[in-house]
Design a protein around this motif. Structure first.
Motif, PDB file in Angstrom:
ATOM      1  N   THR A 152      12.455  -3.371   6.377  1.00 29.43           N
ATOM      2  CA  THR A 152      12.699  -4.223   5.218  1.00 29.43           C
ATOM      3  C   THR A 152      14.142  -4.687   5.306  1.00 29.43           C
ATOM      4  OG1 THR A 152      11.065  -3.036   3.897  1.00 29.43           O
ATOM      5  CG2 THR A 152      12.700  -4.349   2.697  1.00 29.43           C
ATOM      6  N   ASN A 153      14.313  -5.991   5.426  1.00 31.13           N
ATOM      7  CA  ASN A 153      15.654  -6.561   5.565  1.00 31.13           C
ATOM      8  C   ASN A 153      16.180  -6.858   4.161  1.00 31.13           C
ATOM      9  OD1 ASN A 153      17.747  -8.497   5.663  1.00 31.13           O
ATOM     10  ND2 ASN A 153      17.177  -9.069   7.751  1.00 31.13           N
ATOM     11  N   LEU A 154      17.204  -6.107   3.743  1.00 38.69           N
ATOM     12  CA  LEU A 154      17.684  -6.212   2.360  1.00 38.69           C
ATOM     13  C   LEU A 154      18.680  -7.344   2.154  1.00 38.69           C
ATOM     14  CD1 LEU A 154      18.273  -2.380   1.737  1.00 38.69           C
ATOM     15  CD2 LEU A 154      16.369  -3.770   0.870  1.00 38.69           C
ATOM     16  N   TYR A 155      19.169  -7.947   3.219  1.00 39.86           N
ATOM     17  CA  TYR A 155      20.302  -8.863   3.035  1.00 39.86           C
ATOM     18  C   TYR A 155      19.992 -10.324   3.311  1.00 39.86           C
ATOM     19  CZ  TYR A 155      20.810  -8.708   8.106  1.00 39.86           C
ATOM     20  OH  TYR A 155      20.589  -8.814   9.459  1.00 39.86           O
ATOM     21  N   ASN A 156      18.846 -10.638   3.929  1.00 37.90           N
ATOM     22  CA  ASN A 156      18.554 -12.043   4.214  1.00 37.90           C
ATOM     23  C   ASN A 156      17.419 -12.517   3.325  1.00 37.90           C
ATOM     24  OD1 ASN A 156      18.483 -14.593   5.491  1.00 37.90           O
ATOM     25  ND2 ASN A 156      16.844 -13.865   6.828  1.00 37.90           N
ATOM     26  N   HIS A 157      17.760 -13.300   2.327  1.00 37.56           N
ATOM     27  CA  HIS A 157      16.746 -13.718   1.361  1.00 37.56           C
ATOM     28  C   HIS A 157      16.012 -14.989   1.776  1.00 37.56           C
ATOM     29  CE1 HIS A 157      18.568 -11.249  -2.227  1.00 37.56           C
ATOM     30  NE2 HIS A 157      18.204 -10.510  -1.210  1.00 37.56           N
ATOM     31  N   ALA A 158      16.458 -15.646   2.849  1.00 43.56           N
ATOM     32  CA  ALA A 158      15.804 -16.893   3.269  1.00 43.56           C
ATOM     33  C   ALA A 158      14.384 -16.630   3.757  1.00 43.56           C
ATOM     34  CB  ALA A 158      16.611 -17.559   4.371  1.00 43.56           C
ATOM     35  N   LEU A 159      14.202 -15.491   4.414  1.00 39.15           N
ATOM     36  CA  LEU A 159      12.906 -15.174   5.021  1.00 39.15           C
ATOM     37  C   LEU A 159      12.631 -13.695   4.724  1.00 39.15           C
ATOM     38  CD1 LEU A 159      10.757 -16.352   7.163  1.00 39.15           C
ATOM     39  CD2 LEU A 159      12.083 -15.081   8.842  1.00 39.15           C
ATOM     40  N   PRO A 160      12.098 -13.403   3.542  1.00 38.22           N
ATOM     41  CA  PRO A 160      11.967 -11.981   3.185  1.00 38.22           C
ATOM     42  C   PRO A 160      11.026 -11.237   4.125  1.00 38.22           C
ATOM     43  CG  PRO A 160      11.713 -13.386   1.238  1.00 38.22           C
ATOM     44  CD  PRO A 160      11.671 -14.284   2.442  1.00 38.22           C
ATOM     45  N   LEU A 161      11.563 -10.215   4.762  1.00 40.17           N
ATOM     46  CA  LEU A 161      10.768  -9.333   5.617  1.00 40.17           C
ATOM     47  C   LEU A 161      10.684  -8.000   4.890  1.00 40.17           C
ATOM     48  CD1 LEU A 161      12.306 -10.161   9.132  1.00 40.17           C
ATOM     49  CD2 LEU A 161      10.254 -11.125   8.076  1.00 40.17           C
ATOM     50  N   ILE A 162       9.498  -7.700   4.389  1.00 41.52           N
ATOM     51  CA  ILE A 162       9.301  -6.503   3.578  1.00 41.52           C
ATOM     52  C   ILE A 162       8.225  -5.671   4.254  1.00 41.52           C
ATOM     53  CG2 ILE A 162       8.602  -5.639   1.306  1.00 41.52           C
ATOM     54  CD1 ILE A 162       9.519  -8.479   0.231  1.00 41.52           C
ATOM     55  N   ARG A 163       8.610  -4.522   4.785  1.00 43.76           N
ATOM     56  CA  ARG A 163       7.704  -3.667   5.577  1.00 43.76           C
ATOM     57  C   ARG A 163       7.119  -4.473   6.744  1.00 43.76           C
ATOM     58  NH1 ARG A 163       3.808   0.252   3.593  1.00 43.76           N
ATOM     59  NH2 ARG A 163       5.077   1.852   4.582  1.00 43.76           N
ATOM     60  N   TYR A 164       7.986  -5.024   7.502  1.00 42.22           N
ATOM     61  CA  TYR A 164       7.620  -5.850   8.655  1.00 42.22           C
ATOM     62  C   TYR A 164       7.495  -4.934   9.883  1.00 42.22           C
ATOM     63  CZ  TYR A 164       8.272  -9.457  12.251  1.00 42.22           C
ATOM     64  OH  TYR A 164       8.138 -10.277  13.338  1.00 42.22           O
ATOM     65  N   GLU A 165       6.375  -5.057  10.561  1.00 44.81           N
ATOM     66  CA  GLU A 165       6.089  -4.127  11.659  1.00 44.81           C
ATOM     67  C   GLU A 165       6.832  -4.505  12.939  1.00 44.81           C
ATOM     68  OE1 GLU A 165       1.897  -2.857  12.488  1.00 44.81           O
ATOM     69  OE2 GLU A 165       2.346  -3.813  14.419  1.00 44.81           O
ATOM     70  N   ILE A 166       7.563  -3.547  13.486  1.00 48.08           N
ATOM     71  CA  ILE A 166       8.225  -3.717  14.788  1.00 48.08           C
ATOM     72  C   ILE A 166       7.755  -2.576  15.678  1.00 48.08           C
ATOM     73  CG2 ILE A 166      10.442  -3.686  15.999  1.00 48.08           C
ATOM     74  CD1 ILE A 166      11.767  -4.817  13.600  1.00 48.08           C
ATOM     75  N   THR A 167       7.295  -2.914  16.877  1.00 50.89           N
ATOM     76  CA  THR A 167       6.717  -1.861  17.713  1.00 50.89           C
ATOM     77  C   THR A 167       7.773  -1.194  18.597  1.00 50.89           C
ATOM     78  OG1 THR A 167       6.071  -3.600  19.258  1.00 50.89           O
ATOM     79  CG2 THR A 167       4.386  -2.800  17.766  1.00 50.89           C
ATOM     80  N   ASP A 168       8.855  -0.750  17.986  1.00 51.22           N
ATOM     81  CA  ASP A 168       9.866   0.016  18.716  1.00 51.22           C
ATOM     82  C   ASP A 168       9.679   1.494  18.402  1.00 51.22           C
ATOM     83  OD1 ASP A 168      11.046  -2.125  19.934  1.00 51.22           O
ATOM     84  OD2 ASP A 168      12.685  -2.314  18.508  1.00 51.22           O
ATOM     85  N   GLU A 169       9.834   2.308  19.432  1.00 55.70           N
ATOM     86  CA  GLU A 169       9.733   3.757  19.222  1.00 55.70           C
ATOM     87  C   GLU A 169      11.113   4.296  18.884  1.00 55.70           C
ATOM     88  OE1 GLU A 169       7.881   5.522  22.646  1.00 55.70           O
ATOM     89  OE2 GLU A 169       6.313   3.980  22.633  1.00 55.70           O
ATOM     90  N   VAL A 170      11.197   4.920  17.717  1.00 54.41           N
ATOM     91  CA  VAL A 170      12.484   5.372  17.216  1.00 54.41           C
ATOM     92  C   VAL A 170      12.374   6.838  16.828  1.00 54.41           C
ATOM     93  CG1 VAL A 170      14.170   5.049  15.363  1.00 54.41           C
ATOM     94  CG2 VAL A 170      12.982   3.070  16.303  1.00 54.41           C
ATOM     95  N   THR A 171      13.403   7.599  17.172  1.00 54.13           N
ATOM     96  CA  THR A 171      13.455   8.984  16.705  1.00 54.13           C
ATOM     97  C   THR A 171      14.699   9.153  15.837  1.00 54.13           C
ATOM     98  OG1 THR A 171      12.430   9.725  18.764  1.00 54.13           O
ATOM     99  CG2 THR A 171      13.471  11.412  17.394  1.00 54.13           C
ATOM    100  N   VAL A 172      14.480   9.421  14.552  1.00 56.36           N
ATOM    101  CA  VAL A 172      15.604   9.713  13.669  1.00 56.36           C
ATOM    102  C   VAL A 172      16.014  11.155  13.939  1.00 56.36           C
ATOM    103  CG1 VAL A 172      16.341   9.925  11.266  1.00 56.36           C
ATOM    104  CG2 VAL A 172      14.799   8.069  11.931  1.00 56.36           C
ATOM    105  N   LEU A 173      17.306  11.358  14.155  1.00 55.47           N
ATOM    106  CA  LEU A 173      17.765  12.704  14.511  1.00 55.47           C
ATOM    107  C   LEU A 173      18.019  13.500  13.237  1.00 55.47           C
ATOM    108  CD1 LEU A 173      20.225  11.697  17.382  1.00 55.47           C
ATOM    109  CD2 LEU A 173      17.825  12.365  17.565  1.00 55.47           C
TER     110      LEU A 173
END
Ligand SMILES: [Zn+2]
Length: 472
Positions: free
Chosen positions: A319-340
């Motif tokens: 969810t991009n909180l700062y760009n209001h021109a094109l609201p992306l809210i729970r937008y799926e990105i297929t990157d594998e991420v591990t939060v440490l």
């Protein structure tokens, strides 16, 4: 001064006004960050409901005032395919449209804003599926500051750097339709001397250019960083950057090690996307922190269920909180991420992530001459009809298969690539371009291998793997 130049300087000034706040937020305690994110989320969803017809329908029943990080999860995710299909209904300025943005991206060569204030970029994305994004005035300025705020802080606080222009070298995208090139162009000024070295240049030219400008900060595609580390080890590249950042491609452990050995500084890994900007940015210790003040990143498994810190995700919802021109809210990105799970010694409350896993597009080699995948990506990005593509190296050139949703001039693509490759020193390159209805994945429905070098290229068999269609 041109009109564009006038606007651009105003934009840089605006970014410098935003910078101290965004730098300050790096050190906010967790509770302050959490409150801020919920406030920004409610603002974003309010704008989306008020100004985006597609979101208004999608978010029917959602009360922005009651929204928080837990209730956000009840909103259905959105995909890149939906973004491209419903683009005109998603943008919050009714003057913007996909056709207009594609027209702008197809023609942008020097500098321009869309409707005097918007910046549009395109991305092949790691899946090979083309998408376009449009940023509003403050959104674009925020994106630049967010990506480089640790460097900006060094610039503003280091006595030596504060007193002189900082030299930043970008070994990145060649064309202004890509975020990095567009950013380096917009935010260049007396205090930031940006030098762009398109990764499509011959290596010896990049090395000569870097030796001439002596960058304080070096930002490069991971694959380019690898090549430059060898050049430094061989004594041809003689620079002493204070910070080195990799971006846009996975930073493989051997590349990080080679670069750190070459320059003796920690290599920071940026998790950058066209959708979010600096999703993850490297602190002074070289560890990558999620930009929690500007984005909400939800790591999830293949079925969209949250994964806990320490576990790799299959994808993320952004969810991009700062760009209001094109609201992306729970937008799926297929990157594998591990939060440490553990905090960073730097003290930031924003959680760290492990290095993004993935594959680096292969560099093709022809009789010792290396051709970076970006040479191809850059051409495809300018042809709006292309949905996805695969480039297979052949002894004298490449065979390219593309899937298109609107007619694409295959002959122009072929000619553009032949000219580009000739310019890079290939003798009479032979390019063939074929449009197909479907590009077969080697490993099921997963990510497409977009670049297949010669030694692994299997003979292309259109009848078995793809069905050619005629596209004008
Ligand atoms: Zn840190």
């Amino acid at each position: 001064m041109s009109y564009y130049e006038h606007l651009r300087r105003r934009h840089l000034s605006r970014a410098m006004v935003l910078a101290p706040h965004l730098i300050d937020q790096l050190d906010w305690p967790a509770d302050r960050l959490a409150t801020h994110r919920v406030e920004r989320l409610r603002e974003l969803v309010t704008v989306a409901i008020n100004s985006s017809p597609w979101h208004r329908e999608r978010l029917a029943g959602v009360d922005p005032a009651g929204l928080d990080l837990a209730t956000l999860r009840q909103i259905e995710p959105m995909t890149k395919t939906e973004l491209m299909e419903h683009f005109d209904g998603i943008v919050t300025d009714p003057r913007l449209s996909l056709e207009m943005v594609n027209g702008y991206l197809g023609a942008v060569t020097t500098g321009d804003y869309l409707l005097d204030g918007y910046t549009a970029i395109t991305s092949g994305g790691s899946s090979g599926e083309r998408a376009v994004f449009v940023y509003d005035w403050d959104g674009w300025a925020t994106l630049w500051v967010m990506l480089f705020r640790y460097l900006l802080r060094t610039k503003l606080t280091d006595p030596e750097l504060a007193s002189r222009p900082v030299v930043m070298a970008w070994v990145m995208a060649a064309h202004f339709t890509h975020a990095t090139a567009a950013m380096a162009r917009t935010f260049s000024g007396p205090q930031f001397s940006n030098h762009r070295f398109p990764v499509t240049l011959p290596t010896e030219d990049i090395v000569a250019g870097l030796n001439a400008v002596q960058p304080d900060f070096l930002v490069a595609y991971s694959s380019a960083l690898h090549v430059l580390s060898f050049e430094a080890a061989a004594g041809r590249l003689r620079i002493a950057p204070r910070r080195v950042l990799s971006a846009a491609e996975p930073l493989l452990p051997e590349i990080r090690a080679a670069a750190e050995a070459a320059w003796g500084v920690p290599v920071g890994n940026t998790w950058g996307t066209s959708e979010g900007g600096g999703n993850g940015i490297a602190c002074d210790r070289g560890r990558t922190h999620l930009s929690e003040d500007l984005l909400i990143v939800e790591p999830v498994d293949a079925r969209g269920r949250p994964v806990v810190p320490g576990e790799p995700s299959a994808k993320v919802y952004l969810t991009n909180l700062y760009n209001h021109a094109l609201p992306l809210i729970r937008y799926e990105i297929t990157d594998e991420v591990t939060v440490l799970p553990e905090p960073c010694p730097c003290g930031s409350a924003m959680p760290c992530i492990g290095d993004i896993q993935g594959r680096i597009d292969e560099v093709f080699e022809y009789s010792g001459r290396q051709i970076h995948p970006h040479v191809f990506r850059s051409v495809f990005g300018r042809h709006a009809g292309i949905v996805e593509y695969q480039v297979r190296q052949t002894p004298a050139g490449t065979h390219i298969i593309v899937r298109c949703h609107t007619p694409v001039d295959l002959d122009t693509i072929r000619r553009e690539l032949e000219e580009t490759l000739s310019g890079l020193g290939l003798q009479r390159p032979q390019i063939s371009v074929e449009a197909v209805e479907r590009i077969k994945r080697d490993n099921g429905p997963a990510k497409l291998k977009r670049f297949v070098p010669l030694d692994r290229a299997t003979p292309h068999q259109p009848r078995e793997t793809t069905s050619p269609v005629t596209i004008a």
